[in-house]
Design a protein around this motif. Structure first.
Motif, short mmCIF file in Angstrom:
data_model
loop_
_atom_site.label_atom_id
_atom_site.label_comp_id
_atom_site.label_asym_id
_atom_site.label_seq_id
_atom_site.Cartn_x
_atom_site.Cartn_y
_atom_site.Cartn_z
N LEU A 404 0.87 -1.18 0.00
CA LEU A 404 0.00 0.00 0.00
C LEU A 404 0.91 1.24 0.00
O LEU A 404 1.73 1.41 0.91
N LEU A 405 0.75 2.08 -1.02
CA LEU A 405 1.57 3.28 -1.17
C LEU A 405 0.71 4.51 -0.89
O LEU A 405 -0.34 4.69 -1.51
N ALA A 406 1.14 5.33 0.06
CA ALA A 406 0.38 6.52 0.43
C ALA A 406 1.25 7.75 0.26
O ALA A 406 2.48 7.70 0.39
N ASN A 407 0.60 8.88 -0.02
CA ASN A 407 1.34 10.13 -0.19
C ASN A 407 1.29 11.01 1.06
O ASN A 407 1.90 12.07 1.09
N ARG A 408 0.55 10.56 2.06
CA ARG A 408 0.45 11.35 3.27
C ARG A 408 0.21 10.44 4.47
O ARG A 408 -0.49 9.43 4.36
N LYS A 409 0.80 10.80 5.60
CA LYS A 409 0.61 10.06 6.84
C LYS A 409 0.33 11.06 7.95
O LYS A 409 1.01 12.07 8.07
N PRO A 430 -3.81 6.87 0.78
CA PRO A 430 -3.29 6.30 -0.47
C PRO A 430 -3.93 6.99 -1.68
O PRO A 430 -5.05 7.51 -1.60
N SER A 431 -3.21 7.01 -2.78
CA SER A 431 -3.77 7.44 -4.06
C SER A 431 -3.95 6.21 -4.93
O SER A 431 -2.99 5.46 -5.14
N PRO A 432 -5.15 5.96 -5.43
CA PRO A 432 -5.34 4.77 -6.28
C PRO A 432 -4.54 4.84 -7.57
O PRO A 432 -4.40 3.84 -8.27
N ARG A 433 -3.98 6.01 -7.88
CA ARG A 433 -3.18 6.16 -9.10
C ARG A 433 -1.69 5.99 -8.82
O ARG A 433 -0.88 5.99 -9.74
N ASN A 434 -1.33 5.88 -7.53
CA ASN A 434 0.08 5.78 -7.12
C ASN A 434 0.93 6.89 -7.75
O ASN A 434 2.00 6.65 -8.31
N ASP A 435 0.42 8.14 -7.66
CA ASP A 435 1.15 9.28 -8.21
C ASP A 435 1.72 10.13 -7.08
O ASP A 435 1.09 10.33 -6.04
N PHE A 436 2.94 10.63 -7.29
CA PHE A 436 3.64 11.36 -6.25
C PHE A 436 4.34 12.57 -6.84
O PHE A 436 4.66 12.62 -8.03
N LEU A 437 4.61 13.55 -5.96
CA LEU A 437 5.47 14.67 -6.29
C LEU A 437 6.90 14.34 -5.86
O LEU A 437 7.12 13.53 -4.95
N ALA A 438 7.85 15.00 -6.49
CA ALA A 438 9.25 14.75 -6.13
C ALA A 438 9.53 15.18 -4.69
O ALA A 438 10.48 14.68 -4.06
N ALA A 439 8.71 16.07 -4.15
CA ALA A 439 8.92 16.53 -2.77
C ALA A 439 8.20 15.66 -1.74
O ALA A 439 8.33 15.87 -0.53
N PRO A 534 -7.37 14.38 -2.30
CA PRO A 534 -8.79 14.38 -1.94
C PRO A 534 -9.08 14.82 -0.51
O PRO A 534 -8.22 14.79 0.36
N TRP A 535 -10.31 15.23 -0.31
CA TRP A 535 -10.85 15.28 1.05
C TRP A 535 -11.63 13.98 1.25
O TRP A 535 -12.19 13.42 0.30
N VAL A 536 -11.61 13.47 2.47
CA VAL A 536 -12.03 12.09 2.73
C VAL A 536 -13.29 12.05 3.59
O VAL A 536 -13.41 12.81 4.56
N VAL A 537 -14.19 11.16 3.22
CA VAL A 537 -15.36 10.85 4.05
C VAL A 537 -15.33 9.36 4.36
O VAL A 537 -15.18 8.52 3.46
N SER A 538 -15.43 9.03 5.64
CA SER A 538 -15.56 7.63 6.06
C SER A 538 -16.42 7.61 7.32
O SER A 538 -16.64 8.64 7.95
N VAL A 539 -16.92 6.44 7.64
CA VAL A 539 -17.78 6.30 8.82
C VAL A 539 -17.01 5.55 9.89
O VAL A 539 -16.76 4.34 9.74
N PRO A 540 -16.62 6.22 10.96
CA PRO A 540 -15.84 5.53 12.01
C PRO A 540 -16.71 4.60 12.85
O PRO A 540 -17.92 4.80 12.97
N THR A 541 -16.08 3.59 13.40
CA THR A 541 -16.75 2.68 14.34
C THR A 541 -16.01 2.75 15.66
O THR A 541 -14.78 2.66 15.71
#
Length: 696
Positions: A404-409, A430-439, A534-541
């Protein structure tokens, strides 16, 4: 040698001729079939397909349209067809559609006067509908040495995959009839002159003869493309232009996935949504939870998310529905969520230029499955979909999970909630496109399964980056230094890496540094200064509500037929949350299937008698019936009907209880009520007929 070579070629040529004949035959069958399908269309839809959009519809769109079964489906598809071509959906009128029908009216009014065919069927009509009005027109219609010829000049169409400037030439072959599309290869300069007396096969001779008559026309007689370096032979690029590139122009920027999905989902998505399919990106990861159960974490990013404004608020409601099925198509579980969204003006300003990501997680029992998700915007009637195959392992064998590759943690918002893509105290994006900036930092997460204690103490982990096959980065860790196994979360700075496509490889090494397991993932570093995130929407449990997941796993085991594995999960869920009617009901259903009627009665009776939870009256009735306590069963079945309405199966069970008590009259009443609700019950009808005969 020549004879042998020829004899060897002849059988091959015969085979080739046979294959070609078969292909031609198959194509003629398909063409005939398509012709028949078009003929069967209602007149308005036949005209739309065969006349109005014949030059702009793609082969995929046409194929889908011919498979639709009702006028409503066809009308909805036509609406989707025009929406895909609408340059600005915020305007009340579709400018593309308006311009198309203007062109259609124009060609039917101005072309085809020298032909029995309507204007749209002429070569000039076809080109005008496809490309629109020419930038300029030159006419050569009064020179006695030339056949009537018209040159349309176009420019500024490079964005459509055409030359930046080019000509389209029409001429009257032999000086009479309708204007035809001129091809330098097919006709040559000689066809543009009335009395060319030179070598009819020599383009060069014809070109110079035409130069003497009309140099401007000669300039486009061998090449239609402005500025193309030319000798005295006709341009092959010009032939490709008029035979392929121009006809393909209307379909070039159309993404046919909307049409394929219209057909694919027409039975699963309401017709109101069918013409509003949105493209999306998606991702799914199977992750072992610390509880020992596997979850799928998935996200779906639609191309857009629309809101309605009321005063200073923005509203929409998302409906997420779908299922998980096994390879045979059998349902394992269904998914249903409804999420209302309300944003302030300030929040809307913050997210309006961002992507949107819906994220969720679902526990799943071991097996091979397919996840199907529909995300609907109930406000704007738009939808998108996700379909992913995945495997949940039955037992832990030595393996590296999918990377799993993510651009932010970010630090997880709270330790008291369970949310998707939170691992080891960190929330990953994660980005489903696996795209990143050099920074960017690349946040890498995966799990190591089936590790022996010896391997943990002596083994290694190697993480490497490759660009065009060359290793550009490597990192090695001792397994015993990884404190959160099986989870592994590593940060890989991308600073210093050039924009390109990369391959990330994770290798598990033994104490001799021999490779024993590997996993790979591709990603891309863009040269752009920024990427939409993206901005993210999820339903926490809540962690305290983990019983929700236990109950879901138990239901899945029941669905798969494994009651023994379902039992401890459903029992635990109910014990943790004894006030849940659903959990209690599911546990009762399991016990009924195992014929443990006394346990069902002990569980359900207090719920009915002490807490007035009449949902439990039904399993309580079944339990009493199983215990042959028929009088009590009838009472509880009646309670259920009183509170929840008539039910065919309950009437049938009441009838059975009365029958077992020897009360044929009451049994007959109950079964007749059941038949009133559903007359198509042969077994119950047989029982009723039998009682009536006995009564006589």
């Amino acid at each position: 040698m020549m004879i042998n070579s020829t004899s060897a070629v002849r059988p091959m040529m015969k085979k080739l001729l046979v294959v070609c004949s078969v292909l031609v035959f198959c194509f003629s069958l398909y063409a005939e079939s398509e012709k028949e399908l078009i003929k069967k269309l209602p007149p308005p839809h036949r005209v739309w397909l065969s006349e109005e959009v014949v030059y702009i519809i793609s082969s995929v769109e046409k194929e889908v349209f011919l498979q639709l079964e009702s006028d409503r489906e066809r009308d909805t598809f036509i609406s989707a067809f025009w929406k895909q071509r609408n340059p600005n959906r915020n305007l009340p009128e579709n400018e593309f559609k308006k311009e198309h029908y203007r062109r259609l009216a124009y060609v039917n009014n101005w072309f085809g006067k020298d032909s029995p065919a309507p204007g749209w069927r002429t070569d000039q009509g076809r080109i005008y509908i496809t490309l629109g009005e020419a930038h300029s027109i030159e006419r050569f219609e009064s020179d006695n040495d030339l056949v009537p010829t018209v040159v349309w000049f176009y420019q500024g169409m490079a964005a459509k995959g055409l030359p930046d400037s080019f000509n389209v030439v029409f001429f009257k072959k032999d000086g009479i009839g309708e204007y035809e599309l001129y091809s330098p290869v097919k006709f040559g300069p000689q066809a543009l002159m009335r009395n060319f007396e030179g070598d009819a096969t020599s383009y060069e001779a014809a070109y110079y003869a035409l130069m003497d008559i009309q140099p401007q026309l000669a300039a486009v007689s061998l090449s239609l493309i402005t500025g193309e370096p030319m000798g005295v032979n006709p341009s092959i690029a010009s032939e490709l232009l008029i035979r392929e590139k121009i006809p393909e122009t209307p379909q070039r920027n159309i993404k046919n996935i909307y049409a394929s999905n219209f057909l694919k989902f027409k039975g699963q998505v309401e017709i109101d949504y069918a013409d509003n399919f949105m493209e999306s990106s998606s991702q799914l990861n199977v992750v072992l939870h610390p509880s020992g159960h596997y979850f799928i974490h998935y996200l779906i990013e639609p191309k857009r998310l629309s809101f309605e404004q009321y005063k200073d608020k923005y509203y929409t409601t998302l409906e997420i529905s779908g299922n998980i099925t096994d390879p045979s198509g059998k349902m394992l579980t269904q998914i249903s969520r409804r999420i209302p969204l309300e944003l302030s003006e300030n929040q809307m300003r913050m997210v309006k230029d961002k992507l949107f990501s819906f994220q969720d997680m679902i526990p799943v029992i071991p097996g091979s499955y397919r996840l199907t998700i529909f995300l609907k915007n109930l406000t704007t009637k738009e939808f998108t979909s996700l379909e992913k195959d995945f495997v949940v392992p039955a037992r832990e064998k030595l393996a590296i999970s999918t990377l799993l590759l993510a651009n932010r943690k970010a630090a997880a918002p709270s330790s008291v909630v369970i949310k998707p893509f939170i691992f080891d105290g960190s929330h990953l994006l994660p980005s489903p496109r696996n795209d990143f900036l050099a920074a960017d930092n690349l946040e890498l997460f995966f799990q190591l399964h089936g590790l022996s204690e010896d391997l943990i103490q002596a083994g290694f982990l190697e993480i490497s980056l490759f660009r065009r096959g060359e290793k550009v980065f490597t990192k090695e860790r001792l397994l015993r230094d990884l404190g959160s196994l099986p989870d592994v979360l590593e940060t890989l700075p991308l600073k210093g890496q050039s924009p390109a496509y990369y391959n990330l490889k994770v290798s598990l090494l033994d104490q001799k540094k021999s490779e024993i397991a590997t996993e790979n993932a591709d990603f891309y570093i863009t040269p752009q200064p920024s990427l939409p995130r993206p901005w993210v929407v999820s339903v926490p449990t809540a962690v305290g509500d983990f019983s929700v997941f236990l109950n879901e796993l138990g239901r899945q085991y029941i669905q798969s037929g494994d009651l023994d594995k379902a039992r401890p999960l459903l029992e635990s869920a109910f014990r943790q949350n004894p006030d849940s009617v659903r959990f209690g009901g599911d546990y009762c259903q399991l016990l009924l299937q195992k014929k443990e009627f006394a346990k069902v009665k002990a569980l359900a009776l207090p719920q009915v008698k002490e807490k007035s939870r009449f949902e439990f009256a039904l399993p309580l009735g079944h339990a009493c019936q199983g215990l042959k306590e028929f009088d009590d069963a009838i009472v509880f079945y009646a309670d259920f009907i009183t509170h929840f309405g008539a039910n065919i199966n309950v009437f049938n069970q009441i009838g059975e209880c009365y029958f077992q008590l020897g009360n044929a009259a009451e049994a007959l009443k109950a079964w007749e009520k059941s038949l009133e609700l559903n007359p198509k019950q042969p077994r119950i009808r047989e029982k009723v007929d039998g009682l009536k005969k006995t009564a006589k």
